[in-house]
Write a protein that holds these residues in place. Structure first.
Motif, PDB file in Angstrom:
ATOM      1  N   GLU B 117       0.830  -1.201   0.000  1.00  0.00           N
ATOM      2  CA  GLU B 117       0.000   0.000   0.000  1.00  0.00           C
ATOM      3  C   GLU B 117       0.870   1.260   0.000  1.00  0.00           C
ATOM      4  N   THR B 118       1.860   1.273   0.907  1.00  0.00           N
ATOM      5  CA  THR B 118       2.742   2.433   1.015  1.00  0.00           C
ATOM      6  C   THR B 118       3.535   2.628  -0.271  1.00  0.00           C
ATOM      7  N   ALA B 119       4.018   1.523  -0.823  1.00  0.00           N
ATOM      8  CA  ALA B 119       4.796   1.598  -2.056  1.00  0.00           C
ATOM      9  C   ALA B 119       3.947   2.183  -3.177  1.00  0.00           C
ATOM     10  N   ASP B 120       2.680   1.776  -3.248  1.00  0.00           N
ATOM     11  CA  ASP B 120       1.774   2.325  -4.256  1.00  0.00           C
ATOM     12  C   ASP B 120       1.647   3.831  -4.102  1.00  0.00           C
ATOM     13  N   ALA B 121       1.464   4.256  -2.844  1.00  0.00           N
ATOM     14  CA  ALA B 121       1.266   5.676  -2.581  1.00  0.00           C
ATOM     15  C   ALA B 121       2.486   6.500  -2.969  1.00  0.00           C
ATOM     16  N   LEU B 122       3.658   5.865  -2.977  1.00  0.00           N
ATOM     17  CA  LEU B 122       4.874   6.587  -3.332  1.00  0.00           C
ATOM     18  C   LEU B 122       5.355   6.205  -4.734  1.00  0.00           C
ATOM     19  N   SER B 123       4.444   5.759  -5.545  1.00  0.00           N
ATOM     20  CA  SER B 123       4.710   5.311  -6.923  1.00  0.00           C
ATOM     21  C   SER B 123       5.958   4.443  -7.044  1.00  0.00           C
ATOM     22  N   LEU B 124       5.947   3.364  -6.266  1.00  0.00           N
ATOM     23  CA  LEU B 124       7.028   2.387  -6.350  1.00  0.00           C
ATOM     24  C   LEU B 124       6.489   1.054  -6.858  1.00  0.00           C
ATOM     25  N   GLN B 125       5.357   1.090  -7.572  1.00  0.00           N
ATOM     26  CA  GLN B 125       4.763  -0.141  -8.075  1.00  0.00           C
ATOM     27  C   GLN B 125       5.768  -0.893  -8.951  1.00  0.00           C
ATOM     28  N   GLY B 126       5.793  -2.197  -8.796  1.00  0.00           N
ATOM     29  CA  GLY B 126       6.640  -3.018  -9.654  1.00  0.00           C
ATOM     30  C   GLY B 126       8.087  -3.077  -9.215  1.00  0.00           C
ATOM     31  N   LEU B 127       8.436  -2.379  -8.146  1.00  0.00           N
ATOM     32  CA  LEU B 127       9.834  -2.391  -7.703  1.00  0.00           C
ATOM     33  C   LEU B 127       9.987  -3.156  -6.396  1.00  0.00           C
ATOM     34  N   LEU B 128       8.900  -3.799  -5.958  1.00  0.00           N
ATOM     35  CA  LEU B 128       8.921  -4.389  -4.620  1.00  0.00           C
ATOM     36  C   LEU B 128       9.924  -5.510  -4.471  1.00  0.00           C
ATOM     37  N   GLY B 129      10.227  -6.206  -5.581  1.00  0.00           N
ATOM     38  CA  GLY B 129      11.136  -7.345  -5.487  1.00  0.00           C
ATOM     39  C   GLY B 129      12.592  -6.974  -5.672  1.00  0.00           C
ATOM     40  N   ARG B 130      12.857  -5.709  -5.977  1.00  0.00           N
ATOM     41  CA  ARG B 130      14.247  -5.341  -6.286  1.00  0.00           C
ATOM     42  C   ARG B 130      15.056  -5.034  -5.037  1.00  0.00           C
ATOM     43  N   ARG B 131      16.358  -5.225  -5.186  1.00  0.00           N
ATOM     44  CA  ARG B 131      17.288  -4.818  -4.131  1.00  0.00           C
ATOM     45  C   ARG B 131      17.630  -3.337  -4.311  1.00  0.00           C
ATOM     46  N   PRO B 132      18.042  -2.679  -3.231  1.00  0.00           N
ATOM     47  CA  PRO B 132      18.385  -1.247  -3.344  1.00  0.00           C
ATOM     48  C   PRO B 132      19.400  -0.948  -4.451  1.00  0.00           C
ATOM     49  N   SER B 133      20.350  -1.881  -4.661  1.00  0.00           N
ATOM     50  CA  SER B 133      21.385  -1.610  -5.665  1.00  0.00           C
ATOM     51  C   SER B 133      20.803  -1.609  -7.074  1.00  0.00           C
ATOM     52  N   GLN B 134      19.583  -2.155  -7.239  1.00  0.00           N
ATOM     53  CA  GLN B 134      18.966  -2.187  -8.564  1.00  0.00           C
ATOM     54  C   GLN B 134      18.026  -1.011  -8.781  1.00  0.00           C
ATOM     55  N   LEU B 135      18.019  -0.075  -7.824  1.00  0.00           N
ATOM     56  CA  LEU B 135      17.137   1.083  -7.935  1.00  0.00           C
ATOM     57  C   LEU B 135      17.940   2.332  -8.247  1.00  0.00           C
ATOM     58  N   SER B 136      17.276   3.295  -8.904  1.00  0.00           N
ATOM     59  CA  SER B 136      17.939   4.578  -9.148  1.00  0.00           C
ATOM     60  C   SER B 136      17.950   5.388  -7.854  1.00  0.00           C
ATOM     61  N   GLY B 137      18.706   6.474  -7.873  1.00  0.00           N
ATOM     62  CA  GLY B 137      18.806   7.305  -6.671  1.00  0.00           C
ATOM     63  C   GLY B 137      17.450   7.820  -6.217  1.00  0.00           C
ATOM     64  N   GLY B 138      16.623   8.260  -7.182  1.00  0.00           N
ATOM     65  CA  GLY B 138      15.313   8.788  -6.843  1.00  0.00           C
ATOM     66  C   GLY B 138      14.413   7.711  -6.258  1.00  0.00           C
ATOM     67  N   GLN B 139      14.508   6.500  -6.836  1.00  0.00           N
ATOM     68  CA  GLN B 139      13.701   5.392  -6.322  1.00  0.00           C
ATOM     69  C   GLN B 139      14.149   5.005  -4.920  1.00  0.00           C
ATOM     70  N   GLN B 140      15.477   4.969  -4.729  1.00  0.00           N
ATOM     71  CA  GLN B 140      15.993   4.645  -3.390  1.00  0.00           C
ATOM     72  C   GLN B 140      15.452   5.629  -2.371  1.00  0.00           C
ATOM     73  N   GLN B 141      15.434   6.902  -2.762  1.00  0.00           N
ATOM     74  CA  GLN B 141      14.956   7.910  -1.835  1.00  0.00           C
ATOM     75  C   GLN B 141      13.489   7.670  -1.486  1.00  0.00           C
ATOM     76  N   ARG B 142      12.708   7.284  -2.492  1.00  0.00           N
ATOM     77  CA  ARG B 142      11.291   7.055  -2.237  1.00  0.00           C
ATOM     78  C   ARG B 142      11.072   5.794  -1.398  1.00  0.00           C
ATOM     79  N   VAL B 143      11.933   4.791  -1.575  1.00  0.00           N
ATOM     80  CA  VAL B 143      11.838   3.597  -0.721  1.00  0.00           C
ATOM     81  C   VAL B 143      12.126   3.987   0.732  1.00  0.00           C
ATOM     82  N   ALA B 144      13.160   4.820   0.905  1.00  0.00           N
ATOM     83  CA  ALA B 144      13.492   5.265   2.265  1.00  0.00           C
ATOM     84  C   ALA B 144      12.315   6.035   2.866  1.00  0.00           C
ATOM     85  N   LEU B 145      11.676   6.862   2.041  1.00  0.00           N
ATOM     86  CA  LEU B 145      10.500   7.596   2.515  1.00  0.00           C
ATOM     87  C   LEU B 145       9.366   6.637   2.852  1.00  0.00           C
ATOM     88  N   ALA B 146       9.164   5.652   1.968  1.00  0.00           N
ATOM     89  CA  ALA B 146       8.086   4.686   2.185  1.00  0.00           C
ATOM     90  C   ALA B 146       8.302   3.933   3.488  1.00  0.00           C
TER      91      ALA B 146
END
Lengths: 291, 368
Positions: B117-146
């Motif tokens: 739910e939180t990931a959806d709210a922060l537009s992180l759909q489809g990234l739930l299975g990835r490791r942090p190293s596979q995310l861009s800087g902006g995505q990492q920041q949003r995961v940290a926020l989530a």
């Protein structure tokens, strides 16, 4: 002034003439040196590969008259198999002890500031080479005797574990130092307790270091002859390194057929562990040196 | 939701360095609050003290009505987003977001539902299975926020949340952050050394230096009416031009030049004796440039011209003193040409010898 460029050029020319010869000699020298070193290290390995399959292995390297009879004899003798099992128990026990105690200690030393911390580490490291060393074998024996651990595998695990721990702590502390503090602080703010942080965050992050340490601990035990030889009495508790020492023919000669076959079987697990861990975790071995 | 209150809070490091010095501060419930200052100003120390990662030397700290001065950081119900995001590298996005709930022993199915739910709210759909190293800087920041959002805290603490993003992404993330904070309405304190970021995001800004607050106010306050020369020089994408000089016959004098006194301090300054040391401050945006003489303008040769995009920053030399003006891109002067500069008296400021702003109506807010 006007003559100097000419003089310079002529010295440059003679230097240029000497260069190919010196270069050539250098190449020859290096090649010979490398070949010599290569042979020096390859010959024992070749023996290890060929001799077990030879009908009549000697101490030299020769193309074998192929047979697997040596292995058949080896696996018939119960002592060989139980020796390998004992080695596995000792190695596994020591690795477990060293990993648990080492990660707790190195994590604490990495995170808690105490005066003289680095000094303590270096002194421990220095002392450790004495504990498992030959020189301290008599007091070690007495200590183990007092603890009633003679002829018990636990005694061997404790002695070798104690001897390797300082090095383990030293190396692991470097891994722990490299884990950003923000990971733990973040977990801490979510309410995680120290042991939980260690298990959830620190151990997984440092796992390549832990894997390297585990392999190293296994190798330490696997190849250790002196400690189990002195601390274990019953032949059925002896590990492979000690049992190999008992392979003699009835005539009192070393039984090279058995020794060769056993040597190969004995070395395989360590090689396999190395490849498995290296493939799975990848060795990032920096040692305890500050970069 | 909670307010944050510090009472005479002091954090002293071994060796006597004070990270936070006798600081009293009220952060209102639901406020987006910026701690702004140069490095070493104590802003991060204050943030970490609120989080509980630094112990308090003296004073008290309240979150809501609770005195949390000695409380364990894990029990303050605050969530912090670190400058490096501190995502656990061995966990997937979902595990990272669900981690606070795992610590709180929430049931597995429940916590992954919340994470999704939180990931959806922060537009992180489809990234739930990835490791942090596979995310861009902006995505990492949003995961940290989530992850911070998922822990459902009373207070958000952000340590330089945008500094690890590249310039273009930073603007995007800034808008996103402001939207998120508005939507959740959670009291948020963030630390930054970037004045533009603080002006853009915060409801109120505390500008810190040497462990003390130099000024506390809305972005408009600190931009229009800086309490002292430190704040004046720190705020603004083009630094304010500060000219040291003296009062002379109801005008401001530096070198051979004379300027009319700023409106807001004219009466106060006129009452002071001639020769009093003061500093004149004017933002380059509020200084107009012309090639013809005008009454009250000062004339000097153009030294440097810098392009700012739609405008130009022109530096004019008056002896050793450079005065800068922002002019329209169509009016690029020649280097060395004489130009006339005229500060807008309604926007110019006057500071006394201690660097405190002088104003007729109200005494300037001194540092807290």
């Amino acid at each position: 002034m006007s003559a100097s460029p000419v003089a310079e050029r002529s010295t440059a020319m003679s230097r240029f003439d000497a260069q190919p010869i010196r270069h050539f000699l250098g190449v020859i020298g290096r090649t010979v040196f490398v070949a010599f070193m290569l042979a020096f290290f390859t010959l024992p390995v070749l023996w290890l590969v060929f001799a077990p399959f030879d009908k009549t292995p000697g101490l030299g390297v020769s193309l074998p008259e192929f047979t697997i009879a040596n292995f058949r004899t080896l696996f018939k003798s119960s002592s060989a198999l139980s020796a390998l099992r004992n080695s596995l128990i000792l190695a596994g026990g020591t690795a477990a002890l060293v990993l648990v105690a080492g990660s707790l200690a190195s994590y604490a030393l990495s995170r808690v500031r105490i005066p003289g911390r680095d000094m303590l580490l270096y002194v421990l490291l220095l002392m450790s080479s004495i504990v498992t060393g030959t020189a301290a074998m008599v007091p070690t024996f007495q200590l183990v005797n007092e603890l009633h651990l003679i002829d018990k595998m636990l005694g061997v695990v404790l002695v070798i574990g104690a001897g390797t721990l300082p090095t383990v702590i030293f190396i692991l502390k470097d891994f722990m130092d490299n884990i950003p503090k923000s990971y733990e602080e973040s977990a801490r703010l979510f309410g995680a307790r120290p042991l939980r942080i260690l298990w959830d965050v620190v151990v997984p992050t440092a796992r390549s270091g832990l894997a390297a340490i585990a392999v190293w601990a296994v190798v330490q035990v696997w190849g250790n002859f002196l400690v189990p030889y002195i601390l274990l009495r019953s032949p059925d508790k002896s590990p492979a390194a000690v049992v190999m020492y008992t392979f003699y023919t009835e005539g009192g000669q070393p039984n090279l057929r058995l020794i060769a076959a056993f040597a190969l079987v004995y070395s395989l697990p360590v090689v396999l562990v190395y490849f498995f861990v290296s493939r799975r975790y990848g060795f990032r071995f920096y040692g305890g040196i500050k970069r | 939701m909670a307010s944050i209150r510090t009472v005479k809070l002091t954090k002293e490091y071994p060796g006597g360095v004070k990270g936070v010095d006798d600081l009293t501060l009220d952060i209102v419930d639901g406020e987006f609050f910026a701690l702004l200052g140069p490095s070493g100003s104590g802003k991060t120390t204050l943030l970490r003290t609120i989080a509980g990662l630094e112990s308090v030397t003296a004073g008290q700290l309240f979150i809501g009505s609770r005195d949390v001065t000695q409380l364990d950081p894990g029990r303050r119900n605050v969530a912090m987003v670190f400058q490096d995001y501190a995502l656990f590298p061995h966990m997937s996005t979902a595990d990272n977001i669900a981690y606070p709930l795992k610590v709180k022993k929430v049931h597995k199915a429940q916590r992954y539902a919340t994470a999704e739910e939180t990931a959806d709210a922060l537009s992180l759909q489809g990234l739930l299975g990835r490791r942090p190293s596979q995310l861009s800087g902006g995505q990492q920041q949003r995961v940290a926020l989530a992850r911070a959002v998922a822990s459902n805290p009373d207070v958000f603490l952000f340590d330089e949340p945008l500094s690890n993003l590249d310039a273009r992404l930073r603007l995007e993330a800034r808008t996103f952050l402001k939207q998120l904070q508005r939507r959740l309405g959670v009291t948020t304190v963030f630390v930054t050394h970037d004045q533009a970021e603080a002006l853009a995001l915060a409801d109120r800004i505390a500008i810190m230096d040497k462990g003390r607050i130099q000024q506390l106010g809305t972005p408009r306050d600190v931009f229009r009416a800086p309490a002292n020369t430190f704040v004046a020089a720190f705020i603004g994408s083009v630094p304010m031009t500060l000219i040291p000089g003296t009062l002379a016959g109801g005008r401001f004098a530096f070198g051979e030049e004379r300027l009319e006194l700023p409106d807001e301090a004219a009466t106060t300054a006129a009452a002071m004796p001639d020769g009093t040391a003061v500093t004149y401050g004017a933002r380059p945006e509020y200084i107009s440039m012309s090639s013809d003489s005008r009454p009250g303008a000062i004339a000097g040769p153009v030294q440097v011209v810098e392009h700012l995009g739609a405008s130009l920053l022109v530096s004019v030399a008056f002896g050793d003193q450079l005065v800068q003006a922002v002019v329209d891109e169509d009016h690029e002067p020649e280097i060395g040409a004489t130009v006339y500069l005229l500060p807008n008296p309604r926007r110019a400021l006057l500071f006394d010898a201690e660097g405190t702003r002088m104003a007729d109506d109200a005494p300037a807010e001194a540092g807290g």
